[in-house]
Enzyme design. Structure first.
Site, PDB file in Angstrom:
ATOM      1  N   GLY A 697       1.095  -1.349   0.235  1.00  0.00           N
ATOM      2  CA  GLY A 697       0.024   0.168   0.054  1.00  0.00           C
ATOM      3  C   GLY A 697       0.903   1.561   0.147  1.00  0.00           C
ATOM      4  O   GLY A 697       2.144   1.177   0.084  1.00  0.00           O
ATOM      5  N   GLY A 698       0.249   2.481  -0.075  1.00  0.00           N
ATOM      6  CA  GLY A 698       0.973   3.117   0.340  1.00  0.00           C
ATOM      7  C   GLY A 698       1.796   3.949   1.791  1.00  0.00           C
ATOM      8  O   GLY A 698       2.670   5.407   1.177  1.00  0.00           O
ATOM      9  N   SER A 699       1.806   3.425   2.496  1.00  0.00           N
ATOM     10  CA  SER A 699       2.494   3.438   3.548  1.00  0.00           C
ATOM     11  C   SER A 699       3.711   2.711   4.362  1.00  0.00           C
ATOM     12  O   SER A 699       4.340   2.709   5.087  1.00  0.00           O
ATOM     13  CB  SER A 699       2.104   3.434   4.672  1.00  0.00           C
ATOM     14  OG  SER A 699       0.804   2.482   5.051  1.00  0.00           O
ATOM     15  N   VAL A 702       2.690  -5.541   4.481  1.00  0.00           N
ATOM     16  CA  VAL A 702       1.922  -6.183   4.693  1.00  0.00           C
ATOM     17  C   VAL A 702       2.206  -7.732   4.923  1.00  0.00           C
ATOM     18  O   VAL A 702       2.097  -8.589   3.333  1.00  0.00           O
ATOM     19  CB  VAL A 702       0.295  -5.999   4.681  1.00  0.00           C
ATOM     20  CG1 VAL A 702      -0.109  -6.762   6.193  1.00  0.00           C
ATOM     21  CG2 VAL A 702       0.003  -4.733   5.632  1.00  0.00           C
ATOM     22  N   LYS A 716       3.184  -5.164   9.003  1.00  0.00           N
ATOM     23  CA  LYS A 716       3.377  -4.110   8.575  1.00  0.00           C
ATOM     24  C   LYS A 716       4.803  -3.774   8.266  1.00  0.00           C
ATOM     25  O   LYS A 716       5.311  -3.093   9.803  1.00  0.00           O
ATOM     26  CB  LYS A 716       1.911  -2.762   8.428  1.00  0.00           C
ATOM     27  CG  LYS A 716       2.540  -1.796   7.970  1.00  0.00           C
ATOM     28  CD  LYS A 716       1.171  -0.247   7.852  1.00  0.00           C
ATOM     29  CE  LYS A 716      -0.011  -0.506   8.151  1.00  0.00           C
ATOM     30  NZ  LYS A 716      -1.157   0.386   8.270  1.00  0.00           N
ATOM     31  N   ASP A 815      -9.367   8.443   7.811  1.00  0.00           N
ATOM     32  CA  ASP A 815      -9.978   7.116   6.731  1.00  0.00           C
ATOM     33  C   ASP A 815     -10.053   6.270   6.640  1.00  0.00           C
ATOM     34  O   ASP A 815     -10.134   4.386   6.964  1.00  0.00           O
ATOM     35  CB  ASP A 815      -8.001   6.811   6.979  1.00  0.00           C
ATOM     36  CG  ASP A 815      -7.493   6.342   4.589  1.00  0.00           C
ATOM     37  OD1 ASP A 815      -8.486   6.854   3.932  1.00  0.00           O
ATOM     38  OD2 ASP A 815      -6.786   5.275   4.783  1.00  0.00           O
TER      39      ASP A 815
END
Length: 987
Positions: A697-699, A702, A716, A815
């Site tokens: 994902g964007g961050s 995982v 994560k 979010d």
């Protein structure tokens, strides 16, 4: 030549001389309309496809066009909610016969110039509400002599209300400018618009200012709607001149002074809303002539004196005077009212008895007089009409017994009558009302036993009986209350054993049975209470050993077992707990204190156990340092073996750490555990391989990691900090947020580890991934029938409600989306991904926190956030409403099937408005079967009984996605509404 020939030549001459086409007015209108359609508007949905020259009776049969029946001149252009785009189509106004334009609820943008608006000065009706217009409100350069409705509400206009509005609109009846970004104060010249019947300019960013002193000049006004408008000063005396007024709403401002006596002259008024101000003084006894008044709300002010009898003598439907300083008795004539359904008088200084006939004549639904000095018996007939939903009487001096009739009140869901002087036996049927969610009768003088029929109250979430004289054993039927979150039976006379079946209460967060006469051992089955955060069994007669199984409770932070007859050693397993409060004092425990508790801070928690010992902790006796030789040898050999094993492991993983963590020393790692864990960072590092990668994902990435003990966790790994500061912000937000909260519907953070250039977070693993993938991915929602989707909605709402209402300070997720709602093996939901979460500081002006940039996911972001960059809890509510729409429709928030430039909110809202038979009333839309079929995900294949529940949840969703934040319910209210629907479904 004939006369006709002469006339023809004359007509032709004038046509040529004046260069005017010899066409009918209808033909001229066609040209104008087609020019506007082709050059000024975009019609992505094809709504205007029948605007063609070839259409019969053009343009009068075109969609949205209205014509005069006799002259066939175009008189109206009505295109609300058509999805049209573009700028203000000023050329419509070149049709001189045009009287009405309605372009509301579309996607028109840009500014409106004064010159453009001047072309429309012949209009009678102009509605441009709910679009995307920006800039200043357009000035009026000429008089609009015929205009009676002017609606620019729910746009993005800024600046002040132009002074020309006070002089150029002499016949205006409706002015709506609400929900923009207007500043300046409410202008005095508003009082010049003496033909007004509706004045609605609230929900703007007005500067503090008073109501116009001459507001009373608007004597034709029927609706004065000014909530949340930064009004200061007092209510002017001239308010009494508004003799046509039906709705007066000045709520949520900063009004001071008193309520003027002239308010008694509002003989047509039906509703008066003055709540949440700083109004002081007495309520004038001047309401005798207000015979049409149904709702009066002056709560949350500084009012004093008595409740006037002229007010309580009216046929009110709701009377809300809570949170003031009112005193004296409640007038007896209130009980004669046949219409009263809501009475909220809590947090005042009222005294005396309640009127004994309350409920005899009206179907009370909500009754709250808590926080007063009321005394005497409880009225027998409060629920005579069997409509009472909430009964709130706490913090008074009521005495006598609880009336038997209360046990027949099947409509009750919420009972709080604690901190009174009530005595006697609680009616058996009162324990077992099937609709109850809260039952709080603590701190009275009540007695008797808990009947086995308590199992009928299966919706209970709160069961609080402490501080009474209840006795007997706890019936095992109490284990049927599987919605329980809090169970407090402390400070009574209960005896017998604690039922082992309590492990069935999977949602229980707090168990308090202190200061009773409970016996037997502590059940080992408590390991089933995986969400339990607080257990207090102190002050009883429990015997036996402390179950080591207590150490397996992952959320437990409060454990008090003091003042019992417990024996044996303190289990080492308790060392796994992250305890804020720990007390084992005054028992019969023995042996050595485990190292974790062998600290000065725990001394008081261990006292009163004569056979406990410690090498260093005083005043506990010292443990003998003599040990048999064999034990010493075994210890030495064990130590050597351990050293060798650790050395081998260190050599084995050193190279891996150099690869994964850039060669950094473990000394630079910062590790924190938040739950009981059976692993360390080494176990995690070894499994961060490509084979275990499940999402990117964007961050960060995982991983699904299976540990040596068989436990599966989600890891994560955030992107390296050299990719930008966002990685560090996400990490800190997750740690700070999830590290301090515990809730069954919020994902558990187990462990974190960080170094100079890496960040990892370890969570409980959710077997079914996220809701977004289940709904829109390969599984395609097939596994989610309506019953399961509905349970997911309730669980996610409970998690968000906890963040908003139970965390101090409140936490805004920022979010909320289907991809951030995780599902366990039984599809139970948990809110996750707190990388954007923010604590909400209530002292910030205008009730919101200013962000430096927009954060969130496309399709879920509340409209006001995009414009103001300010977040409140209502931002999350909007996003949750979008999730509800996803659950119902099976569509993504932004889906090509919805049409170009249309998101799920716009799509559903258009269908909702189209299907409304009588408009939207009481926040409820009446959907026909055909329209509902358009919305419901066909993969659900819902039953007939499901359809009613889907309609109810759809209405909740529409409330959540209201364009006005103030119209959205709180998440706590959303939970209540969803649970109401759940109870309705089960009946």
């Amino acid at each position: 030549m004939t006369i006709c020939s002469y006339l023809y030549l004359i007509q032709l001459f004038f046509c040529i001389a004046l260069v005017i086409p010899c066409t009918s007015s209808s033909n001229r209108d066609v040209v104008v309309l087609l020019r506007v359609k082709s050059s000024e508007l975009q019609d992505p949905n094809g709504q205007l496809s029948d605007w063609k020259l070839s259409a019969p009776n053009a343009p009068c049969n075109w969609t949205g066009i209205g014509c005069d029946n006799q002259t066939h001149d175009v008189v109206s252009v009505d295109l609300p909610s058509f999805g049209i785009q573009g700028y203000f189509p000023v050329n419509f106004c070149r049709i001189q016969t045009l009287r009405s334009i309605d372009l509301s609820d579309n996607f028109l943008t840009g500014t409106i110039s004064p010159e453009a608006l001047t072309l429309c000065s012949h209009l009678h009706f102009l509605n441009l509400s709910a679009n995307l217009f920006v800039g200043d409100l357009p000035e009026l350069q000429t008089q609009f002599l015929n205009l009676n409705t002017f609606d620019l509400s729910m746009n993005n206009f800024s600046g002040k209300i132009p002074a020309s509005y006070g002089s150029m609109l002499p016949n205006l009846q409706v002015l709506r400018l609400l929900s923009n970004f207007l500043n300046g104060s409410i202008p005095e010249f508003i009082s010049n618009l003496t033909e007004l019947t509706r004045l609605e300019i609230a929900a703007n960013n007005f500067a503090p200012g008073p109501l116009p002193a001459d507001i009373g000049r608007l004597n034709k006004l029927e609706n004065l709607w000014f909530p949340s408008s930064q009004i200061i000063g007092s209510i002017p005396e001239s308010i009494g001149n508004l003799t046509s007024l039906k709705n007066l709403d000045l709520s949520d401002n900063n009004l001071t002074g008193t309520i003027p006596r002239s308010i008694g002259a509002l003989t047509a008024v039906e509703q008066i809303e003055l709540y949440s101000n700083q109004i002081s003084g007495e309520i004038p006894d001047a309401f005798s002539n207000l015979t049409s008044l149904h709702n009066f709300d002056a709560s949350l002010n500084n009012l004093t004196g008595k409740i006037p009898r002229s007010l309580t003598a009216l046929s009110l439907e709701s009377l809300n005077l809570n949170d003031n300083n009112l005193g004296g008795k409640i007038p007896e004539n209130l009980a004669l009212n046949e219409n009263l359904y809501q009475l909220k008088l809590f947090n005042n200084r009222l005294s005396g008895n309640l009127p004994m006939n309350l409920g005899m004549n009206s179907g009370l639904e909500e009754f709250d007089v808590s926080g007063n000095f009321l005394d005497g018996p409880l009225p027998q007939n409060l629920c005579l009409k069997n409509k009472l939903d909430k009964l709130v009487l706490f913090n008074n001096n009521f005495s006598g017994s609880i009336p038997e009739s209360y046990g027949e009140c099947n409509s009750l869901t919420y009972v709080r009558i604690f901190n009174n002087e009530l005595s006697g036996i609680v009616p058996s049927s009162f324990w077992s009302l099937s609709g109850l969610t809260m039952f709080e009768i603590r701190n009275n003088k009540l007695e008797g036993t808990i009947p086995r029929t308590v199992s009928n109250a299966r919706n209970l979430t709160g069961f609080l009986l402490s501080g009474n004289n209840f006795s007997g054993q706890l019936p095992k039927e109490i284990c049927d209350l599987q919605e329980l979150v809090v169970m407090d039976i402390s400070k009574n006379k209960f005896s017998g054993e604690l039922p082992s079946c309590l492990a069935r209460l999977k949602l229980l967060l707090k168990l308090d049975v202190q200061e009773n006469s409970m016996t037997g051992s502590i059940p080992k089955t408590v390991t089933g209470l995986t969400d339990l955060t607080e257990m207090n069994l102190s002050g009883n007669q429990f015997t036996g050993a402390i179950p080591p199984e207590l150490g397996a409770l992952p959320s437990l932070t409060y454990l008090d077992l003091s003042g019992n007859l417990l024996s044996g050693e303190i289990p080492l397993a308790l060392s796994n707990l992250k305890l804020n409060k720990f007390n084992l004092s005054n028992n019969r425990l023995q042996g050595r204190v485990p190292p974790v508790f062998d600290k000065e801070m725990f001394v008081s928690s261990l006292m009163g156990n004569p056979d406990l010992c410690s090498p260093d902790l005083k005043p506990l006796p010292s443990c003998s340092k003599r040990r048999p030789l064999s034990l010493v040898l075994v210890g030495i050999l064990s130590a050597l073996s351990g050293i060798l094993l650790v050395s081998f492991i260190w050599l084995l993983i050193k190279s891996m750490k150099l690869i994964v963590f850039g060669g950094r020393s473990k000394k630079s790692w910062k590790m924190t555990t938040f739950q009981r864990v059976w692993f360390n960072e080494e176990d995690i590092v070894a499994c961060l391989s490509q084979d275990n990668l499940i999402a990117t994902g964007g961050s960060g990435q995982v991983y699904r990691v299976m540990l040596k003990n068989g436990q599966i966790v989600a890891v994560k790994r955030l992107w390296d900090t050299n990719r930008g500061p966002e990685s560090e912000e996400v990490f800190q937000s997750e740690v700070e947020t999830l590290g301090r909260i515990r809730h069954a519907c919020i994902v558990k953070l187990l462990f974190s580890c960080s170094g100079d250039n890496f960040r990892i977070l370890v969570y409980e693993y959710m077997e079914n991934g996220n809701l977004g993938d289940v709904m829109h991915g390969e599984k395609g929602g097939v596994l989610l029938d309506w019953n399961r989707r509905f349970k997911i909605a309730i669980g996610a709402a409970q998690g968000l409600a906890y963040l908003h209402h139970d965390c101090m300070p409140a936490i805004v997720h920022r979010d909320v989306k289907s991809n951030n709602i995780l599902l366990d093996e039984e599809f139970r939901p948990k809110v996750a991904d707190f990388g954007l979460a923010k604590t909400l500081h209530k002292n910030l002006e205008e009730g919101g926190q200013l962000m430096s940039k927009i954060a969130g996911s496309h399709g879920y972001i509340a409209p006001e956030y995009a414009y103001t960059l300010k977040i409140t809890e209502k931002s999350d509510v909007y996003s949750f409403g979008v999730v509800l729409l996803e659950l119902i429709t099976g569509k993504r928030p932004v889906d090509s099937s919805l049409g170009e430039n249309r998101d799920i909110v716009k799509w559903v809202t258009e269908i909702a408005l189209s299907s409304t038979e009588q408009g939207i009333a009481n926040d409820t839309v009446s959907f026909s079967a055909d329209y509902l079929d358009q919305l419901i995900d066909p993969r659900m294949n819902p039953s007939t009984s499901d359809l009613e529940g889907i309609k109810m949840v759809l209405n909740i969703a529409l409330q959540c996605v209201s364009s006005l934040p103030m119209n959205r319910p709180s998440m706590r209210r959303v939970v209540e509404l969803l649970k109401d629907k759940s109870r309705a479904r089960s009946k």
